[in-house]
Design a protein around this motif. Structure first.
Motif, short mmCIF file in Angstrom:
data_model
loop_
_atom_site.label_atom_id
_atom_site.label_comp_id
_atom_site.label_asym_id
_atom_site.label_seq_id
_atom_site.Cartn_x
_atom_site.Cartn_y
_atom_site.Cartn_z
N GLU A 86 0.87 -1.19 0.00
CA GLU A 86 0.00 0.00 0.00
C GLU A 86 0.90 1.23 0.00
O GLU A 86 1.77 1.38 0.86
CB GLU A 86 -0.90 -0.04 1.25
CG GLU A 86 -1.64 1.23 1.58
CD GLU A 86 -2.62 1.68 0.51
OE1 GLU A 86 -2.20 2.41 -0.41
OE2 GLU A 86 -3.81 1.31 0.60
N ASP A 87 0.71 2.09 -0.99
CA ASP A 87 1.59 3.26 -1.11
C ASP A 87 1.12 4.45 -0.29
O ASP A 87 1.91 5.33 0.03
CB ASP A 87 1.72 3.68 -2.58
CG ASP A 87 0.38 4.02 -3.20
OD1 ASP A 87 -0.59 3.27 -2.98
OD2 ASP A 87 0.29 5.04 -3.90
N ASP A 93 -2.99 -3.32 -2.45
CA ASP A 93 -3.63 -2.17 -3.07
C ASP A 93 -3.51 -2.32 -4.58
O ASP A 93 -2.61 -3.01 -5.07
CB ASP A 93 -2.94 -0.88 -2.59
CG ASP A 93 -3.68 0.37 -3.04
OD1 ASP A 93 -4.92 0.31 -3.20
OD2 ASP A 93 -3.02 1.41 -3.22
N MET A 103 -3.77 0.45 -7.09
CA MET A 103 -3.03 1.55 -7.71
C MET A 103 -1.75 1.79 -6.92
O MET A 103 -1.80 2.27 -5.80
CB MET A 103 -3.89 2.83 -7.73
CG MET A 103 -5.16 2.69 -8.53
SD MET A 103 -4.82 2.47 -10.30
CE MET A 103 -5.23 0.75 -10.51
CA CA Z 1 -2.66 3.36 -3.96
#
Ligand code: CA
Length: 225
Positions: free
Chosen positions: A7-8, A51, A53
């Motif tokens: 997860e960014d 996630d 994206m």
């Molecule tokens: Ca993301």
């Protein structure tokens, strides 16, 4: 459980890490898709929270690549986008379940438990005819255990025939499914592709692809009768 979180978004990543640790899990967080993939590939986890994206490599690619290298760790994907197409794409890529952001912690924990038990949503079923096998999640095709190298179009053609195994598939239906309505292809093109596909699939006995004269083609195991 050992859980990998890819997860960014910093706040979401920290929230997940803190919550899961409080539940007694060991958590590793990757903030970049490529890094997440490398960690997932090289260490065993009970569950991957993924996630979609992400910088570096998106979640669809990560799931697909993991399945392609025979990594079957359960994957729970997180998406802010609840578009059905994304969800289907994620599940086809090999994810086991999904959660749409924002979500409640209770639901996340419940989904994690379900996914780690190999939960409710079955992964795409492998297609099998005689010793020919096709895995829709990894798009891997083998005959007698030997991997076949197919172009995307040959793959679609074979998948269509395998999904209809034992039934004749008309030329019109093949052209429509594999090439689409607007294409310029004709029946000669189809014959050429079919010859190429047979050259790869039917190099050994028994021959599985049959011509149904005046109609189309059928893939069947002659020993199944
Ligand atoms: Ca993301």
């Amino acid at each position: 459980m050992q859980i990998l979180v890819v997860e960014d978004e910093r706040r979401m990543a920290e929230l997940l890490e803190k919550t899961l640790q409080e539940e007694g899990h060991q958590v590793i967080v990757a903030r970049d898709g490529r890094e997440g993939f490398e960690i997932a590939r090289n260490s065993p986890f009970d569950v991957i929270v993924l996630d979609l994206m992400l910088p570096g490599m998106d979640g669809f690619s990560i799931a697909r690549k993991l399945r392609a290298c025979r990594n079957q760790t359960p994957v729970l994907m997180l998406t802010a986008r609840d578009a059905p197409a994304d969800i289907v794409r994620g599940l086809d890529a090999g994810a086991d379940d999904y959660l749409t952001k924002p979500f409640s912690i209770e639901i996340l924990l419940a989904r994690l438990r379900a996914v780690s038990r190999r939960g409710a949503i079955p992964r795409p079923v492998n297609l099998e005819v005689a010793d020919l096998k096709l895995d829709p999640a990894s798009r891997r095709v083998t005959r007698a255990g030997k991997e076949l190298s197919l172009t995307p179009r040959e793959y679609r053609l074979l998948e269509l025939l395998m999904r209809n195994a034992g039934r004749a598939v008309g030329r019109d239906k093949i052209l429509e499914s594999v090439w689409g309505f607007a294409s310029e292809v004709n029946e000669n093109t189809l014959e050429v592709f079919m010859r190429l596909l047979r050259g790869k699939v039917d190099q050994r006995e028994p021959k599985l692809i049959q011509t149904v004269r005046g109609f189309g083609y059928m893939l069947r195991d002659p020993a199944a009768d």
